[in-house]
Design a protein around this motif. Structure first.
Motif, PDB file in Angstrom:
ATOM      1  N   PHE A 173       0.812  -1.224   0.000  1.00 41.42           N
ATOM      2  CA  PHE A 173       0.000   0.000   0.000  1.00 41.42           C
ATOM      3  C   PHE A 173       0.846   1.275   0.000  1.00 41.42           C
ATOM      4  N   ILE A 174       1.908   1.323   0.791  1.00 40.79           N
ATOM      5  CA  ILE A 174       2.656   2.568   0.972  1.00 40.79           C
ATOM      6  C   ILE A 174       3.594   2.826  -0.197  1.00 40.79           C
ATOM      7  N   ARG A 175       4.363   1.813  -0.597  1.00 41.92           N
ATOM      8  CA  ARG A 175       5.274   1.925  -1.738  1.00 41.92           C
ATOM      9  C   ARG A 175       5.192   0.634  -2.542  1.00 41.92           C
ATOM     10  N   THR A 289      -3.755   5.282   0.912  1.00 40.80           N
ATOM     11  CA  THR A 289      -4.661   5.661   2.004  1.00 40.80           C
ATOM     12  C   THR A 289      -4.943   4.478   2.929  1.00 40.80           C
ATOM     13  N   ILE A 290      -5.083   3.291   2.330  1.00 44.04           N
ATOM     14  CA  ILE A 290      -5.436   2.104   3.106  1.00 44.04           C
ATOM     15  C   ILE A 290      -4.276   1.696   4.007  1.00 44.04           C
ATOM     16  N   GLY A 291      -3.054   1.803   3.492  1.00 47.96           N
ATOM     17  CA  GLY A 291      -1.878   1.485   4.304  1.00 47.96           C
ATOM     18  C   GLY A 291      -1.740   2.405   5.494  1.00 47.96           C
ATOM     19  N   VAL A 292      -2.032   3.691   5.290  1.00 48.81           N
ATOM     20  CA  VAL A 292      -1.970   4.656   6.393  1.00 48.81           C
ATOM     21  C   VAL A 292      -2.968   4.265   7.475  1.00 48.81           C
ATOM     22  N   MET A 293      -4.177   3.888   7.065  1.00 51.93           N
ATOM     23  CA  MET A 293      -5.216   3.469   8.013  1.00 51.93           C
ATOM     24  C   MET A 293      -4.757   2.266   8.840  1.00 51.93           C
TER      25      MET A 293
END
Length: 509
Positions: A173-175, A289-293
């Motif tokens: 998700f992030i990278r 966005t999902i990784g941040v969550m």
């Protein structure tokens, strides 16, 4: 072909696939506070959000993830349609001549561009790029479609995938080398119209994070060094992960000015028959966005989902007791699901008979379902159900007669609590630094640093050089729109020159 090159590089160690231990039990083997990276990898796999793929940096997004994406997509798509923005789709492939038209832009993306070089066994006469973003894909056609003031504004959005290939530390998700996003591209007759839309879109991004994902963000402007390559200015929503001490650029809304219009000759004739160039914007948010969550809310039991984006908001679990006939309990479970579903609450029952209630509790906790509803013989006798919150494990018995109202209220409280807890942790991680010594102390404590800055590019470059290390250099995250008072005579923390603004600094993903 690009993917053949990827497989080859993996075989030679160009990109290691992260190994995730397969556990026989349901629990996580790593704790969030002790080994964040391994904890995160376990959570996204064990909660059935992703599966690792055989090409490094690429991930399978499972239905549990796509349900979250679809909820955010439904919200954002409806909002941009209110703004008269229309959806479209442009091809994945880009010719080199078009990609290289805007030099600053391509220089910013060049290391990440993947190229298709073969068709079957034959080399292509001209390699074809796979889009890292679509400015250069779309804008030749903006020039074709825009002739006069009646063709403006032109406001398009596409939901698609993009590929950005070259990096060393893929993180789900992030990278990732391929990810899903929306990208909006708009053209206006005046800068004032473009400026207005930039902030309107940025507010929608804030709402995605805060109103749907329960993640607090800071709205602000990027520095000249950190702005979108080839753009006039970039605004963003910035999140922060206290466990790692890293900022995350959550979503961006760029004013491109007239630079791309000049390169692609996007001109129009105004009401007075005068020639002019359009003003353009581009803006995007992605599956990041999902990784941040996950990073913000997850705990040692697994995923913790905010109710608005959870595929299942309430899971109903039957609780047998000794020789109690299960048919009556199952009927009550199904009736509970039916009542909640009719009220618009996403509910399901876990009636599988090959697992114990305890196993089911752990399973659905791992998947982050906001609310568990337990029904056993005593609950049937008292005409009630027991509800257990995922966010704080609080238990409550509620009458069946007020089931819908109370579940709706509890779900709202869960969102509120998730946001408040996340904001408290984020705020506790912010430190004001007015000198270089204070800055370095805060950086070593993994803080998000608010510091007075002279707003000079050379100074930011110097900060990066002076803080470079194994875990990455510090850089400016954003200059918040909500500026604290800057007393006269305040000096820049890094250069000692007169400060012009307060800016957030830190390491970032």
């Amino acid at each position: 072909m690009a993917d053949q090159g990827a497989k080859k590089s993996n075989a030679k160690g160009g990109g290691k696939k992260k190994e995730v231990k397969k556990e026989t039990g349901l629990g996580l083997s790593k704790k969030k506070d002790e080994n964040f990276g391994e904890w995160y990898s376990e959570v996204v796999v064990n909660s059935e959000m992703i599966e690792y793929y055989d090409i490094s940096g690429c991930y399978i997004l499972r239905p549990w993830t796509i349900a979250i994406w679809e909820t955010m997509q439904a919200f954002f798509d409806a909002e941009i349609k209110k703004m008269k923005i229309k959806n479209c789709y442009f091809p994945l492939f880009v010719s080199p001549s078009v990609l290289e038209r805007e030099k600053d832009h391509i220089e910013g993306f060049a290391p990440e561009v993947a190229w298709v070089t073969k068709s079957g066994k034959s080399d292509l006469e001209v390699p074809i790029a796979i889009r890292p973003t679509s400015e250069t894909v779309m804008y030749p056609y903006f020039a074709k479609w825009i002739r006069g003031h009646r063709d403006l504004p032109l406001k398009l959005n596409q939901w698609c995938n993009v590929v950005r290939w070259e990096f060393s530390n893929p993180t789900p998700f992030i990278r990732s080398r391929e990810f899903l996003w929306q990208e909006g591209h708009t053209a206006f007759a005046t800068k004032a119209e473009a400026d207005e839309e930039v902030l309107e879109i940025l507010e929608l991004y804030r709402r995605i994070y805060e109103d749907y994902l329960a993640v607090p963000v800071v709205k602000g402007k990027k520095s000249e060094n950190e702005k979108f390559a080839g753009g006039l200015y970039t605004t963003s929503v910035e999140a922060f992960i206290p466990n790692t001490g890293r900022g995350v650029q959550g979503a961006t809304s760029h004013c491109l000015g007239q630079n791309f219009a000049k390169m692609f000759e996007i001109n129009f004739e105004n009401e007075n028959r005068e020639k002019g160039m359009v003003w353009q914007n581009s803006w995007a948010y992605s599956t990041r966005t999902i990784g941040v969550m996950v990073m913000v809310h997850g705990d040692d039991k697994g995923l913790v989902l905010p109710p608005k984006v959870a595929a299942i908001q309430a899971i109903v679990v039957p609780v047998p007791y000794k020789n109690t006939p299960m048919e009556e309990i199952y009927d009550a479970c199904l009736k509970t699901v039916d009542t909640l579903t009719k009220a618009g609450i996403r509910a399901e029952a876990d009636l599988s008979d090959n697992q114990t209630p305890g196993w089911k509790y752990s399973h659905w906790e791992m998947k982050g379902v906001p609310l568990r509803i337990e029904i056993g013989p005593k609950d049937l006798e008292k005409n009630q159900v027991r509800v257990v919150r995922r966010d704080n494990s609080a238990k409550e018995d509620i009458p069946v007669s007020t089931l819908v109202e109370q579940v709706q209220d509890i779900l709202a409280k869960i969102h509120e609590n998730l946001f408040n807890v996340a904001k408290e942790k984020r705020d506790a991680s912010i430190k004001v630094a007015k000198t270089w010594e204070e800055f370095m102390e805060a950086l070593n404590q993994k803080k998000m640093i608010l510091a007075p800055w002279c707003d000079e590019q050379e100074v930011e470059e110097d900060v990066k050089k002076r803080t470079k290390g194994e875990i990455g250099a510090a850089k400016s995250l954003c200059t918040p729109f909500e500026q604290p008072e800057l007393p006269e005579g305040t000096l820049c923390f890094a250069s000692g020159k007169p400060a012009k603004k307060w800016t957030y600094w830190g390491r970032s993903y």
